[in-house]
Design an enzyme around this catalytic site. Sequence first.
Site, PDB file in Angstrom:
ATOM      1  N   ARG A 179     -21.174 -39.335  11.593  1.00  0.00           N
ATOM      2  CA  ARG A 179     -21.679 -39.702  12.912  1.00  0.00           C
ATOM      3  C   ARG A 179     -23.158 -40.077  12.792  1.00  0.00           C
ATOM      4  NH1 ARG A 179     -17.366 -40.547  14.487  1.00  0.00           N
ATOM      5  NH2 ARG A 179     -16.226 -39.656  16.228  1.00  0.00           N
ATOM      6  N   GLU A 194     -24.192 -46.832  18.790  1.00  0.00           N
ATOM      7  CA  GLU A 194     -23.313 -47.969  18.443  1.00  0.00           C
ATOM      8  C   GLU A 194     -22.875 -48.716  19.696  1.00  0.00           C
ATOM      9  OE1 GLU A 194     -20.161 -46.161  16.201  1.00  0.00           O
ATOM     10  OE2 GLU A 194     -21.547 -45.437  14.680  1.00  0.00           O
ATOM     11  N   HIS A 248     -19.015 -49.318  11.659  1.00  0.00           N
ATOM     12  CA  HIS A 248     -18.136 -48.156  11.878  1.00  0.00           C
ATOM     13  C   HIS A 248     -16.667 -48.496  11.572  1.00  0.00           C
ATOM     14  CE1 HIS A 248     -17.718 -44.145  14.248  1.00  0.00           C
ATOM     15  NE2 HIS A 248     -16.845 -44.218  13.255  1.00  0.00           N
TER      16      HIS A 248
HETATM   17  O1  A2R Z   1     -20.024 -25.926   8.443  1.00  0.00           O
HETATM   18  P1  A2R Z   1     -18.651 -25.766   7.871  1.00  0.00           P
HETATM   19  O2  A2R Z   1     -18.655 -24.895   6.652  1.00  0.00           O
HETATM   20  O3  A2R Z   1     -17.615 -25.399   8.905  1.00  0.00           O
HETATM   21  O4  A2R Z   1     -18.244 -27.229   7.316  1.00  0.00           O
HETATM   22  C1  A2R Z   1     -17.916 -28.302   8.186  1.00  0.00           C
HETATM   23  C2  A2R Z   1     -19.079 -29.291   8.296  1.00  0.00           C
HETATM   24  N1  A2R Z   1     -19.957 -28.971   9.426  1.00  0.00           N
HETATM   25  C3  A2R Z   1     -21.261 -28.693   9.303  1.00  0.00           C
HETATM   26  N2  A2R Z   1     -22.064 -28.662   8.243  1.00  0.00           N
HETATM   27  C4  A2R Z   1     -23.350 -28.302   8.440  1.00  0.00           C
HETATM   28  N3  A2R Z   1     -23.866 -28.002   9.656  1.00  0.00           N
HETATM   29  C5  A2R Z   1     -23.088 -28.047  10.752  1.00  0.00           C
HETATM   30  N4  A2R Z   1     -23.611 -27.751  11.954  1.00  0.00           N
HETATM   31  C6  A2R Z   1     -21.718 -28.397  10.612  1.00  0.00           C
HETATM   32  N5  A2R Z   1     -20.671 -28.535  11.456  1.00  0.00           N
HETATM   33  C7  A2R Z   1     -19.621 -28.875  10.729  1.00  0.00           C
HETATM   34  O5  A2R Z   1     -18.448 -30.572   8.500  1.00  0.00           O
HETATM   35  C8  A2R Z   1     -16.815 -29.127   7.548  1.00  0.00           C
HETATM   36  O6  A2R Z   1     -16.820 -28.997   6.147  1.00  0.00           O
HETATM   37  C9  A2R Z   1     -17.144 -30.571   7.904  1.00  0.00           C
HETATM   38  C10 A2R Z   1     -16.166 -31.188   8.876  1.00  0.00           C
HETATM   39  O7  A2R Z   1     -14.935 -31.212   8.274  1.00  0.00           O
HETATM   40  P2  A2R Z   1     -13.566 -31.346   9.084  1.00  0.00           P
HETATM   41  O8  A2R Z   1     -13.617 -30.564  10.310  1.00  0.00           O
HETATM   42  O9  A2R Z   1     -12.440 -31.106   8.112  1.00  0.00           O
HETATM   43  O10 A2R Z   1     -13.546 -32.869   9.546  1.00  0.00           O
HETATM   44  P3  A2R Z   1     -13.085 -34.181   8.788  1.00  0.00           P
HETATM   45  O11 A2R Z   1     -11.660 -34.464   9.067  1.00  0.00           O
HETATM   46  O12 A2R Z   1     -13.497 -34.116   7.354  1.00  0.00           O
HETATM   47  O13 A2R Z   1     -13.968 -35.253   9.545  1.00  0.00           O
HETATM   48  C11 A2R Z   1     -15.409 -35.169   9.517  1.00  0.00           C
HETATM   49  C12 A2R Z   1     -16.075 -36.113  10.476  1.00  0.00           C
HETATM   50  C13 A2R Z   1     -15.563 -36.093  11.929  1.00  0.00           C
HETATM   51  O14 A2R Z   1     -16.029 -35.000  12.650  1.00  0.00           O
HETATM   52  C14 A2R Z   1     -16.103 -37.395  12.480  1.00  0.00           C
HETATM   53  O15 A2R Z   1     -17.391 -37.227  12.984  1.00  0.00           O
HETATM   54  C15 A2R Z   1     -16.171 -38.278  11.253  1.00  0.00           C
HETATM   55  O16 A2R Z   1     -15.865 -37.442  10.127  1.00  0.00           O
HETATM   56  O17 A2R Z   1     -15.239 -39.307  11.368  1.00  0.00           O
END
Ligand code: A2R
Length: 324
Positions: free
Chosen positions: A236, A265, A283
């Site tokens: 993002r 965007e 994107h």
């Molecule tokens: O923080 P963790 O250990 O829950 O890891 C998640 C990480 N994450 C963050 N890292 C650092 N600071 C934060 N505040 C934070 N919030 C979340 O992002 C986790 O490893 C990762 C997101 O992974 P998933 O939920 O499996 O999402 P996915 O399918 O990999 O898609 C990622 C992103 C979407 O949210 C859209 O924004 C984009 O790809 O299309």
Amino acid sequence: MSAALKKIPVLILSPSMPLIMEGIDKAFTLHKLWEQPDEAAFLKTHGPSIRAIAGGFKKRLDGKVLKQFPNLEFVSNFGVGYDGVDAAWCGQNGIIVSNTPDVLTDEVADLTIGLLLSTIRQLPQADGFVRRGDWLNGNFPLTTTLRGRKIGILGLGRIGKAVAQRLEGFGVEIAYHGRKKQADVPYKYYRTLVGMAKAVDVLIAIAPGGADTDKLINAEVLQALGPEGILINVGRGTVVDEKALIKALKAKTILTAGLDVFADEPRVPQALIDMPHVVLLPHVGSASHDTRRLMGQLVVDNLLSWFKGKGPLTPVPETPWAKT
Ligand code: A2R
């Protein structure tokens, strides 16, 4: 399709994929907000009967917007990122939100590798060089390399892991940062993003948007990445402080960047457009016919599953669902 389902009013706010609109229209009573001659009057009359909203949301669906739909049960979000919906508010108000995870993971991971190599080896620029006939006057300038680089992934989730898996084949060192250390991953964990940025020279961001990650990649992180540093962002745009990034690129605090996502965007800062060495994409992480079809079908299937009483297929963590 059942007659009971056909009576359920589902709202789409702005034009969506035909597959989504046709799938909803076939099963439910579809309302297209943008086709209403008077949107405010439509919302006043029909808002209370709407039971689901579907699509991607350019204008954030926050509590103020969602309050117009007192009988809303379900928001079926197109995309794995759902920062366009206040999912926490939905969770507190008994509304389920679903997204489209997994079906796009490999597609986005492939694109990430493409963008990484394009940025490092200046592939779009090399293409332009040939097309302009510049090759006739001499060779394309040499570029930097992926060889010997250390890569840090911000957000080692589904997509982050798929990127890491691909990178293993390139023989580069991989590290990651997230809020927690993960068991069973072979990569080095950094508790702080700055700590990781200091240790690597490529930072790949594939984290969600929203308040928690807003401008996480700031001037300090870019400084830590260093003069050979490369930023790749496919998650993002809001995760990067774009002003700080532009400053860092201009001052050569980092070497270059490859960006598929932007804070506002489709508006891309002119300063980035004016920099010939950065690679900018509109994107397109998941934007293949095949993957978008799978995502669209999941938007429709979540609605079908919910209204058939089978629960959501892919609810987001803020709106968990347990069968009672
Ligand atoms: O923080 P963790 O250990 O829950 O890891 C998640 C990480 N994450 C963050 N890292 C650092 N600071 C934060 N505040 C934070 N919030 C979340 O992002 C986790 O490893 C990762 C997101 O992974 P998933 O939920 O499996 O999402 P996915 O399918 O990999 O898609 C990622 C992103 C979407 O949210 C859209 O924004 C984009 O790809 O299309």
